[in-house]
Write a protein that holds these residues in place. Structure first.
Motif, PDB file in Angstrom:
ATOM      1  N   PHE A  17       0.911  -1.144  -0.067  1.00  0.00           N
ATOM      2  CA  PHE A  17      -0.016   0.177  -0.118  1.00  0.00           C
ATOM      3  C   PHE A  17       0.901   1.256  -0.113  1.00  0.00           C
ATOM      4  N   TYR A  18       1.928   1.278   0.640  1.00  0.00           N
ATOM      5  CA  TYR A  18       2.755   2.431   0.820  1.00  0.00           C
ATOM      6  C   TYR A  18       3.901   2.470  -0.377  1.00  0.00           C
ATOM      7  N   GLY A  19       3.890   1.615  -1.283  1.00  0.00           N
ATOM      8  CA  GLY A  19       4.742   1.454  -2.472  1.00  0.00           C
ATOM      9  C   GLY A  19       6.231   1.110  -2.148  1.00  0.00           C
ATOM     10  N   LEU A  20       6.511   0.387  -1.201  1.00  0.00           N
ATOM     11  CA  LEU A  20       7.688  -0.113  -0.644  1.00  0.00           C
ATOM     12  C   LEU A  20       7.892  -1.308  -1.637  1.00  0.00           C
ATOM     13  N   SER A  21       8.402  -1.210  -2.715  1.00  0.00           N
ATOM     14  CA  SER A  21       8.577  -2.394  -3.681  1.00  0.00           C
ATOM     15  C   SER A  21       9.569  -3.445  -3.286  1.00  0.00           C
ATOM     16  N   ASN A  22      10.696  -2.806  -2.364  1.00  0.00           N
ATOM     17  CA  ASN A  22      11.951  -3.603  -1.947  1.00  0.00           C
ATOM     18  C   ASN A  22      11.476  -4.671  -1.060  1.00  0.00           C
ATOM     19  N   ILE A  23      10.266  -5.082  -0.653  1.00  0.00           N
ATOM     20  CA  ILE A  23       9.993  -6.143   0.288  1.00  0.00           C
ATOM     21  C   ILE A  23       8.894  -6.687  -0.278  1.00  0.00           C
ATOM     22  N   THR A  24       9.242  -7.281  -1.346  1.00  0.00           N
ATOM     23  CA  THR A  24       7.902  -8.127  -2.149  1.00  0.00           C
ATOM     24  C   THR A  24       8.545  -9.372  -2.372  1.00  0.00           C
ATOM     25  N   ILE A  25       7.414 -10.254  -2.798  1.00  0.00           N
ATOM     26  CA  ILE A  25       7.906 -11.415  -3.266  1.00  0.00           C
ATOM     27  C   ILE A  25       7.342 -12.041  -4.951  1.00  0.00           C
ATOM     28  N   GLY A  26       8.097 -12.950  -5.014  1.00  0.00           N
ATOM     29  CA  GLY A  26       7.858 -13.335  -6.661  1.00  0.00           C
ATOM     30  C   GLY A  26       6.450 -14.022  -6.711  1.00  0.00           C
ATOM     31  N   SER A  27       6.064 -14.343  -7.976  1.00  0.00           N
ATOM     32  CA  SER A  27       4.880 -15.081  -8.370  1.00  0.00           C
ATOM     33  C   SER A  27       4.941 -16.495  -7.964  1.00  0.00           C
ATOM     34  N   PHE A  28       6.264 -17.089  -8.106  1.00  0.00           N
ATOM     35  CA  PHE A  28       6.357 -18.284  -7.621  1.00  0.00           C
ATOM     36  C   PHE A  28       6.160 -18.608  -6.282  1.00  0.00           C
ATOM     37  N   ASP A  29       6.560 -17.670  -5.268  1.00  0.00           N
ATOM     38  CA  ASP A  29       6.407 -17.819  -3.838  1.00  0.00           C
ATOM     39  C   ASP A  29       4.984 -17.568  -3.484  1.00  0.00           C
ATOM     40  N   ILE A  30       4.333 -16.726  -4.321  1.00  0.00           N
ATOM     41  CA  ILE A  30       2.832 -16.629  -3.992  1.00  0.00           C
ATOM     42  C   ILE A  30       2.000 -17.674  -4.399  1.00  0.00           C
ATOM     43  N   MET A  31       2.359 -18.465  -5.637  1.00  0.00           N
ATOM     44  CA  MET A  31       1.567 -19.430  -6.134  1.00  0.00           C
ATOM     45  C   MET A  31       1.696 -20.663  -5.028  1.00  0.00           C
ATOM     46  N   LEU A  32       3.142 -20.920  -4.579  1.00  0.00           N
ATOM     47  CA  LEU A  32       3.349 -21.832  -3.637  1.00  0.00           C
ATOM     48  C   LEU A  32       2.661 -21.522  -2.311  1.00  0.00           C
ATOM     49  N   ASP A  33       2.420 -20.303  -1.665  1.00  0.00           N
ATOM     50  CA  ASP A  33       1.760 -20.127  -0.578  1.00  0.00           C
ATOM     51  C   ASP A  33       0.483 -20.513  -0.693  1.00  0.00           C
ATOM     52  N   TYR A  34      -0.294 -20.090  -1.728  1.00  0.00           N
ATOM     53  CA  TYR A  34      -1.617 -20.698  -2.138  1.00  0.00           C
ATOM     54  C   TYR A  34      -1.732 -22.139  -2.081  1.00  0.00           C
ATOM     55  N   ILE A  35      -0.928 -22.811  -2.707  1.00  0.00           N
ATOM     56  CA  ILE A  35      -1.070 -24.173  -2.801  1.00  0.00           C
ATOM     57  C   ILE A  35      -0.838 -24.990  -1.329  1.00  0.00           C
ATOM     58  N   VAL A  36       0.231 -24.409  -0.644  1.00  0.00           N
ATOM     59  CA  VAL A  36       0.498 -24.775   0.768  1.00  0.00           C
ATOM     60  C   VAL A  36      -0.887 -24.533   1.611  1.00  0.00           C
ATOM     61  N   ALA A  37      -1.422 -23.385   1.538  1.00  0.00           N
ATOM     62  CA  ALA A  37      -2.714 -23.252   2.321  1.00  0.00           C
ATOM     63  C   ALA A  37      -3.901 -23.997   2.118  1.00  0.00           C
ATOM     64  N   ILE A  38      -3.954 -24.421   0.850  1.00  0.00           N
ATOM     65  CA  ILE A  38      -5.162 -25.180   0.306  1.00  0.00           C
ATOM     66  C   ILE A  38      -4.758 -26.442   0.932  1.00  0.00           C
ATOM     67  N   VAL A  39      -3.500 -27.132   0.540  1.00  0.00           N
ATOM     68  CA  VAL A  39      -3.115 -28.590   1.069  1.00  0.00           C
ATOM     69  C   VAL A  39      -3.341 -28.638   2.645  1.00  0.00           C
ATOM     70  N   CYS A  40      -2.680 -27.593   3.409  1.00  0.00           N
ATOM     71  CA  CYS A  40      -2.791 -27.763   4.855  1.00  0.00           C
ATOM     72  C   CYS A  40      -4.388 -27.739   5.397  1.00  0.00           C
ATOM     73  N   ALA A  41      -5.166 -26.880   4.644  1.00  0.00           N
ATOM     74  CA  ALA A  41      -6.421 -26.654   5.059  1.00  0.00           C
ATOM     75  C   ALA A  41      -7.207 -27.908   4.828  1.00  0.00           C
ATOM     76  N   ILE A  42      -7.204 -28.717   3.952  1.00  0.00           N
ATOM     77  CA  ILE A  42      -7.834 -29.907   3.475  1.00  0.00           C
ATOM     78  C   ILE A  42      -7.273 -30.864   4.409  1.00  0.00           C
TER      79      ILE A  42
END
Length: 129
Positions: A17-42
């Motif tokens: 929100f503040y435009g601090l682009s130096n503390i971002t993560i990549g798309s692979f990490d985002i997709m991996l986070d989603y997959i881990v959340a789905i698998v852990c939830a199930i």
């Protein structure tokens, strides 16, 4: 269509929100986070003995299960954290596991209190009980 998916996946990695682009993560990490959340939830929902699928007929069932709405709630909450650019440790993997476990606990114990089942028009009682 792939351009829409590309921009949607990279939305959380553009910056917070503040435009601090130096503390971002990549798309692979985002997709991996989603997959881990789905698998852990199930998996944790199955450990809590939630059924894998709701009762038949699936279309008119208001029963909770491990497939629906447990991972949907986990994805939604994780998306809120990623859009706010809060990833905690290990690029969001620990956060994804915690959210997966908490969403399974929410669906098992609190879902019916927060979202009650609709009343049957004929008997005036809850559907599927």
């Amino acid at each position: 269509m792939f351009n829409l998916i590309y921009t949607t996946v990279f939305f959380a990695s553009y910056g917070n929100f503040y435009g601090l682009s130096n503390i971002t993560i990549g798309s692979f990490d985002i997709m991996l986070d989603y997959i881990v959340a789905i698998v852990c939830a199930i998996v944790f929902a199955l450990i809590l003995r939630l059924p894998l699928l709701p009762s038949k007929p699936y279309r008119y069932s208001f029963d909770v299960s491990a497939i629906y709405p447990t991972p949907i709630i986990a994805i939604g909450i994780l998306s809120l954290f990623l859009v706010l650019n809060y990833t905690f440790m290990y690029n969001g993997l620990v956060l994804a596991v915690v959210i997966g476990v908490l969403s399974a606990l929410f669906v098992k114990y609190l879902f019916d209190f927060v979202f009650p089942k609709p009343l049957d028009e004929n008997t005036g009682e809850d559907i599927n009980e």
